[in-house]
Design a protein around this motif. Structure first.
Motif: not given
Length: 548
Positions: A319-321, A390-392, A396-397, A405, A420
């Motif tokens: 998860e990007l965050d 990652y997941q974004k 966040q992109a 996204s 997210q």
């Protein structure tokens, strides 16, 4: 009071008799018939426009509104008794805006044009106040508007349309099967969720979605009265993004476990009666099972077990965050940082291909569009052992040099801001034909593990320990009886690099989590993880009953 009288009179919940092992789903208690009501999309569009127009007039450069009706019904039983039946509804709207380059959010349960306009104005005021301390302006990935579209979970029958008495009868019948086969105690539950979500944005989208989820589960305990020793076996069901058809077993959905185990796997339907009967027998067998000898073993992991390991060691780690440190205060960070990715270190062996997928039929996370109006998709996370993405979400992109996204934004309700969340993260099946028995034939000293158990993993999603529900020793290519007190200790890259074989797609099944927590204030989301039975060589196994 007789059970049928109880069921007939239970329009609202009767007291707070929730079993401590099953979390409540919240909402205002309502009569079950209310759960079948819907809201006209034309009405929701008019309400949404009032919020969008008010936001723009107040100075927002972007705005979206989510009008949500969140429904749930939970049924709890124990042995021959009904413990509780609760039907809940939560209805309201949340408005999110960007003003002066900064996010603002406000929510209301006054679902009128005036109520939503007031919430929009409040969101803009909050954004402008936040802008005074914001260091960098929000950069949204571009997103086209889709106009008026709709999506619905492709179910056969809504669980809310099934009479409560019928669902109670099924749970009590499962309890009866467990008691008949030697259980001392048994409790069971059925969770049903329906999210009626309407999303609109200044990008030009008006998206109406109807999302359904279901989760049957139980816990069976066998007690040795002489010694006081007891053992428990949890259900091998999986929460699913399906309707009540999941509760109607179909022969084609059953997958035999390894010869000598008696286990059965389930795909798109579940036989709770069969599983409860077997659970009681296995709980009794666990009472006399041999305790494991610690050491290195080849592990053959059933999908219902492996899903949790995927969730913790890959799902959260990518998860990007979390990767960027935004979750450090509560949920932790990740070892798989941007710098770690640049080093091209192998996350796993060449056999490991893991995808994120918000479109997977039957999965808990399946939707047509996420909670910021992005059309969902599948994308690669790990390819041939290498971490590739990652997941974004939209804001966040740009942080990783991308302009799109992934469509994995979600809020647990209308009154919570979307952010997210984990997509369905799944291990792709092997390409070569291989059954579970074929895999076990190549194991000289190993352990077969099915179902979830206790686990722990550090804040970077690296060092971990996982238990399970049932364990079988493997000796010279065959199941050699049940064992107990098993847990394996490893680190994420060591574990995935030890992946040596994956069964083909005929063995592919999903595990799921109804209550995956994240964020401050904390929110839950539902997510699935698919895999086929997989072998990991030379993993360190400890005995959880031995004192250090």
């Amino acid at each position: 009071m007789k059970r049928r009288d109880f069921v007939g009179l239970t329009g609202l919940a009767t007291g707070a008799l929730f079993l401590p092992s099953f979390p409540s789903l919240g909402g205002t208690l309502v009569h079950p018939e209310r759960l079948l009501e819907t809201v006209d999309p034309a009405v929701k569009k008019r309400l949404a426009d009032s919020a969008l127009n008010a936001a723009k007039s107040a100075g927002a450069s972007y705005a979206d509104v989510r009008i949500g009706r969140y429904l749930n019904q939970s049924i709890f039983t124990r042995e021959k008794q009904v413990q509780n039946i609760a039907s809940g509804e939560s209805f309201g709207a949340g408005v999110r805006v960007i003003a002066n380059g900064t996010w603002g959010f406000a929510a209301t349960n006054t679902v009128t044009e005036a109520g939503l306009a007031k919430a929009a104005q409040m969101a803009v005021a909050i954004a402008k106040a936040n802008a005074k301390v914001q260091k960098e302006q929000v950069k949204l990935a571009p997103q086209k508007g889709y106009g008026e579209v709709s999506w619905k979970t492709p179910i056969v029958q809504s669980a809310f349309e099934v009479p409560i008495a019928q669902k109670v009868d099924l749970l009590l019948s499962a309890n009866g099967k467990a008691l008949e086969n030697g259980a001392s105690f048994v409790n069971s539950a059925l969770f049903q969720v329906n999210e009626q979500k309407y999303f609109a944005s200044t990008d030009g989208s008006y998206i109406d979605q109807d999302v359904h989820r279901i989760w049957p589960t139980f816990s069976v305990t066998a007690v040795d009265r002489a010694s006081g020793k007891f053992r428990t076996r949890e259900a091998l069901s999986s929460p699913m993004g399906l309707g009540y058809e999941y509760m109607v077993p179909k022969a084609q959905d059953k997958i035999a476990g390894p010869a000598g185990s008696g286990l059965t796997g389930y795909k798109n339907s579940y036989d709770i009666l069969e599983d409860a009967a077997l659970a009681a027998k296995q709980a009794k067998e666990k009472l006399t099972a041999k305790s494991v000898t610690p050491g290195k073993y080849d592990l053959v992991l059933d999908p219902n077990h492996l899903g949790l390991t995927i969730h913790e060691s890959v799902g959260h780690a990518t998860e990007l965050d979390r990767v960027l440190g935004y979750e450090a205060n509560y949920a932790g960070t990740s070892f798989a940082t941007l710098d770690w990715k640049k080093q091209n270190k192998p996350y796993g062996s060449k056999l490991v291909n893991i995808v994120a997928d918000k479109t997977q039929p039957g999965s808990l996370g399946a939707v047509g569009y996420d909670d910021e109006g992005v059309k969902t998709k599948q994308w690669d996370i790990i390819k041939e052992g290498q971490l590739v993405d990652y997941q974004k979400i939209r804001d966040q992109a740009a942080m990783v040099g991308q302009n799109e996204s992934d469509g994995c934004c979600y809020a647990q309700s209308w009154q919570d801001v979307q952010f997210q969340r984990m997509a369905n993260i799944s291990l792709l099946p092997g390409k070569q034909k291989m059954s579970v028995d074929d895999m076990i034939k190549n194991v000289d000293k190993g352990i077969y593990i099915a179902g979830r158990g206790s686990f722990s993993i550090d804040q970077q999603r690296y060092n971990s320990q996982f238990g399970g529900t049932v364990f079988y020793a493997i000796e010279k290519g065959k199941i050699a009886g049940m064992i107990e007190d098993v847990a394996y200790q490893t680190n994420t890259t060591e574990f995935w690099n030890s992946c040596a074989a994956i069964c083909d797609e005929s063995d592919y099944r999903m595990f799921g989590s109804f209550f995956d927590g994240k964020g401050q204030p904390s929110q839950v989301s539902a997510v699935s993880h698919g895999s086929s039975t997989t072998r990991f060589n030379g993993v360190n196994v400890i005995n959880t009953a031995r004192k250090i």
